[in-house]
Design an enzyme around this catalytic site. Structure first.
Site, PDB file in Angstrom:
ATOM      1  N   TYR A  15       0.657  -1.218  -0.130  1.00 48.18           N
ATOM      2  CA  TYR A  15       0.068  -0.029   0.149  1.00 48.18           C
ATOM      3  C   TYR A  15       0.806   1.119   0.068  1.00 48.18           C
ATOM      4  O   TYR A  15       0.505   2.327  -0.762  1.00 48.18           O
ATOM      5  CB  TYR A  15      -0.917   0.063   1.236  1.00 48.18           C
ATOM      6  CG  TYR A  15      -2.103  -1.127   1.188  1.00 48.18           C
ATOM      7  CD1 TYR A  15      -2.813  -1.386   0.017  1.00 48.18           C
ATOM      8  CD2 TYR A  15      -2.136  -1.910   2.313  1.00 48.18           C
ATOM      9  CE1 TYR A  15      -3.780  -2.381  -0.053  1.00 48.18           C
ATOM     10  CE2 TYR A  15      -3.303  -2.712   2.329  1.00 48.18           C
ATOM     11  CZ  TYR A  15      -3.858  -3.165   1.105  1.00 48.18           C
ATOM     12  OH  TYR A  15      -4.712  -3.922   1.132  1.00 48.18           O
ATOM     13  N   GLU A  68       5.880  16.836   1.574  1.00 47.82           N
ATOM     14  CA  GLU A  68       4.800  16.988   0.233  1.00 47.82           C
ATOM     15  C   GLU A  68       3.797  16.028   0.379  1.00 47.82           C
ATOM     16  O   GLU A  68       2.706  16.318   0.143  1.00 47.82           O
ATOM     17  CB  GLU A  68       5.744  16.929  -0.965  1.00 47.82           C
ATOM     18  CG  GLU A  68       6.652  18.173  -1.414  1.00 47.82           C
ATOM     19  CD  GLU A  68       5.885  19.321  -1.831  1.00 47.82           C
ATOM     20  OE1 GLU A  68       4.684  19.414  -1.946  1.00 47.82           O
ATOM     21  OE2 GLU A  68       6.679  20.114  -2.348  1.00 47.82           O
ATOM     22  N   GLU A  75      -4.343  18.118   2.913  1.00 45.55           N
ATOM     23  CA  GLU A  75      -5.268  18.994   1.999  1.00 45.55           C
ATOM     24  C   GLU A  75      -6.427  18.305   1.442  1.00 45.55           C
ATOM     25  O   GLU A  75      -7.547  18.669   1.379  1.00 45.55           O
ATOM     26  CB  GLU A  75      -4.497  19.561   0.755  1.00 45.55           C
ATOM     27  CG  GLU A  75      -3.428  20.620   1.126  1.00 45.55           C
ATOM     28  CD  GLU A  75      -2.560  21.378  -0.177  1.00 45.55           C
ATOM     29  OE1 GLU A  75      -2.913  20.856  -1.206  1.00 45.55           O
ATOM     30  OE2 GLU A  75      -2.113  22.265   0.038  1.00 45.55           O
ATOM     31  N   LYS A  93      -4.200  24.173   5.752  1.00 45.00           N
ATOM     32  CA  LYS A  93      -3.777  24.034   4.629  1.00 45.00           C
ATOM     33  C   LYS A  93      -2.223  24.791   4.518  1.00 45.00           C
ATOM     34  O   LYS A  93      -1.436  24.598   3.972  1.00 45.00           O
ATOM     35  CB  LYS A  93      -4.388  24.257   3.414  1.00 45.00           C
ATOM     36  CG  LYS A  93      -5.625  23.245   3.035  1.00 45.00           C
ATOM     37  CD  LYS A  93      -6.396  23.653   1.892  1.00 45.00           C
ATOM     38  CE  LYS A  93      -7.048  22.497   1.386  1.00 45.00           C
ATOM     39  NZ  LYS A  93      -7.953  23.208   0.150  1.00 45.00           N
ATOM     40  N   ASP A  94      -2.451  26.223   4.996  1.00 44.28           N
ATOM     41  CA  ASP A  94      -1.232  26.958   5.029  1.00 44.28           C
ATOM     42  C   ASP A  94      -0.191  26.428   5.932  1.00 44.28           C
ATOM     43  O   ASP A  94       0.964  26.510   5.631  1.00 44.28           O
ATOM     44  CB  ASP A  94      -1.545  28.479   5.564  1.00 44.28           C
ATOM     45  CG  ASP A  94      -2.456  29.083   4.290  1.00 44.28           C
ATOM     46  OD1 ASP A  94      -2.671  28.608   3.409  1.00 44.28           O
ATOM     47  OD2 ASP A  94      -3.010  30.068   4.798  1.00 44.28           O
TER      48      ASP A  94
END
Length: 120
Positions: A15, A68, A75, A93-94
């Site tokens: 996975y 990342e 997100e 998100k920021d």
């Protein structure tokens, strides 16, 4: 019991690999980071960096790509929970993007420490 544990870990690795491939195929930021990984790997061979410099370089690449990936996941969850704009979701998100920025900045500094003396 041990066999079940091993099978579970192998399934988890499957996975994990699938998730990494999905990120690489669908996320522009991961594609850019992978391109940078290829370039710094070539640079490492060209400049004959030391084992410790290789370790630092791989840790930095891993750190940025992990950040990342986590940012993408955060997100995705935020958009799933609240698809419309919301101030708190935007802040979340920021912060996640900020973590990527910190990892990238540290990586650029490490790259400078490794490569600038070799270039100049």
């Amino acid at each position: 019991m041990a066999l079940k544990f091993i099978k579970g870990r192998l399934k988890g690795m499957k996975y994990s690999f699938q998730g990494g491939i999905h990120l690489l195929k669908t996320e522009a930021s991961i594609q850019v980071q992978f391109g940078i990984f290829v370039l710094v790997t070539i640079a490492g061979f060209f400049f004959k960096i030391s084992n410790y410099e290789w370790i630092a370089q791989f840790l930095c690449v891993g750190l940025v790509m992990t950040a990342e990936g986590l940012n993408t996941a955060i997100e995705g969850v935020a958009d799933f929970i609240h698809p419309d704009y919301h101030e708190k979701i935007g802040r979340i998100k920021d912060v996640a993007a900020g973590a990527v920025g910190i990892a990238a900045l540290v990586s650029v500094i490490v790259a400078g420490i490794i490569y600038l003396p070799k270039i100049f």
